[in-house]
Design an enzyme around this catalytic site. Sequence first.
Site, PDB file in Angstrom:
ATOM      1  N   HIS A 100      40.137  78.182   9.722  1.00 45.18           N
ATOM      2  CA  HIS A 100      40.946  77.826  11.006  1.00 45.18           C
ATOM      3  C   HIS A 100      40.169  76.816  11.624  1.00 45.18           C
ATOM      4  O   HIS A 100      39.182  77.082  12.114  1.00 45.18           O
ATOM      5  CB  HIS A 100      41.337  79.072  11.794  1.00 45.18           C
ATOM      6  CG  HIS A 100      42.381  80.127  11.101  1.00 45.18           C
ATOM      7  ND1 HIS A 100      43.679  80.140  11.137  1.00 45.18           N
ATOM      8  CD2 HIS A 100      41.694  80.968  10.275  1.00 45.18           C
ATOM      9  CE1 HIS A 100      43.886  81.240  10.630  1.00 45.18           C
ATOM     10  NE2 HIS A 100      42.792  81.871  10.235  1.00 45.18           N
ATOM     11  N   GLU A 149      45.105  88.506   6.615  1.00 44.58           N
ATOM     12  CA  GLU A 149      46.553  88.079   6.327  1.00 44.58           C
ATOM     13  C   GLU A 149      46.648  87.640   4.688  1.00 44.58           C
ATOM     14  O   GLU A 149      47.253  88.218   3.891  1.00 44.58           O
ATOM     15  CB  GLU A 149      47.359  87.400   7.274  1.00 44.58           C
ATOM     16  CG  GLU A 149      48.758  87.387   6.902  1.00 44.58           C
ATOM     17  CD  GLU A 149      49.428  86.137   8.140  1.00 44.58           C
ATOM     18  OE1 GLU A 149      49.158  86.309   9.095  1.00 44.58           O
ATOM     19  OE2 GLU A 149      50.210  85.480   7.385  1.00 44.58           O
ATOM     20  N   ASP A 203      48.633  75.043   9.892  1.00 42.68           N
ATOM     21  CA  ASP A 203      48.996  76.740  10.017  1.00 42.68           C
ATOM     22  C   ASP A 203      50.634  76.581  10.557  1.00 42.68           C
ATOM     23  O   ASP A 203      50.831  75.997  11.565  1.00 42.68           O
ATOM     24  CB  ASP A 203      47.982  77.288  10.960  1.00 42.68           C
ATOM     25  CG  ASP A 203      48.105  78.666  10.961  1.00 42.68           C
ATOM     26  OD1 ASP A 203      49.490  79.292  11.004  1.00 42.68           O
ATOM     27  OD2 ASP A 203      47.212  79.423  10.676  1.00 42.68           O
ATOM     28  N   ILE A 204      51.427  77.452   9.722  1.00 44.42           N
ATOM     29  CA  ILE A 204      52.593  77.524  10.123  1.00 44.42           C
ATOM     30  C   ILE A 204      52.964  78.109  11.495  1.00 44.42           C
ATOM     31  O   ILE A 204      54.156  77.847  12.107  1.00 44.42           O
ATOM     32  CB  ILE A 204      53.511  78.205   8.968  1.00 44.42           C
ATOM     33  CG1 ILE A 204      55.050  77.630   9.040  1.00 44.42           C
ATOM     34  CG2 ILE A 204      53.519  79.537   8.915  1.00 44.42           C
ATOM     35  CD1 ILE A 204      55.234  76.170   8.457  1.00 44.42           C
ATOM     36  N   HIS A 233      39.972  80.862   3.791  1.00 45.83           N
ATOM     37  CA  HIS A 233      40.350  79.750   4.566  1.00 45.83           C
ATOM     38  C   HIS A 233      39.763  79.759   5.781  1.00 45.83           C
ATOM     39  O   HIS A 233      39.288  80.602   6.445  1.00 45.83           O
ATOM     40  CB  HIS A 233      42.052  79.594   4.897  1.00 45.83           C
ATOM     41  CG  HIS A 233      42.369  80.790   5.304  1.00 45.83           C
ATOM     42  ND1 HIS A 233      42.671  81.872   4.435  1.00 45.83           N
ATOM     43  CD2 HIS A 233      42.775  81.305   6.697  1.00 45.83           C
ATOM     44  CE1 HIS A 233      43.059  82.909   5.336  1.00 45.83           C
ATOM     45  NE2 HIS A 233      43.242  82.485   6.594  1.00 45.83           N
TER      46      HIS A 233
END
Length: 129
Positions: free
Chosen positions: A94, A87, A28-29, A92
């Site tokens: 996490h 978002e 994750d960025i 996905h």
Amino acid sequence: MTIFSRIIAGDIPCYKIAEDDEFFAFLDINPVNWGHTLVVPKRETDYIFDIEDDELGRMMVFAKRVACAIKEALPCRKVGVTVLGLEVPHAHIHLVPLKNEGDMNFANKISDPDPEKMKQIAEAIKANF
Ligand code: AMP
């Protein structure tokens, strides 16, 4: 095409961890903790619980392999699992290495994470996959 599909296609760079025919994992960025990783299906579906049962099962097994690699690579007690999806409209999971509950605080992300450190962490997780 979602931003995650563009990452999977290689059009947008990422700190890649692993992939197989169906799934892709990358850092994750904007991590909530170092090693925060996303697992995504290559087939685009917005809401995770719209994914067909068999595929969802395989996705969780893939996420388990990634979580085991995170746990080997980074000092943590466990790897936490969260699904938000508020978002990016591409399902996905996490995965976040945890020493305590506060390590999974999505309201408190690491600001401007050092790219070199992100690269090293991705390499360390990848090496354990
Ligand atoms: P959510 O959809 O609420 O689960 O949040 C989307 C997550 O994707 C956030 O944690 C973002 O930091 C992450 N994200 C968004 N764009 C990228 C990207 N280009 N590379 C890696 N992670 C991203």
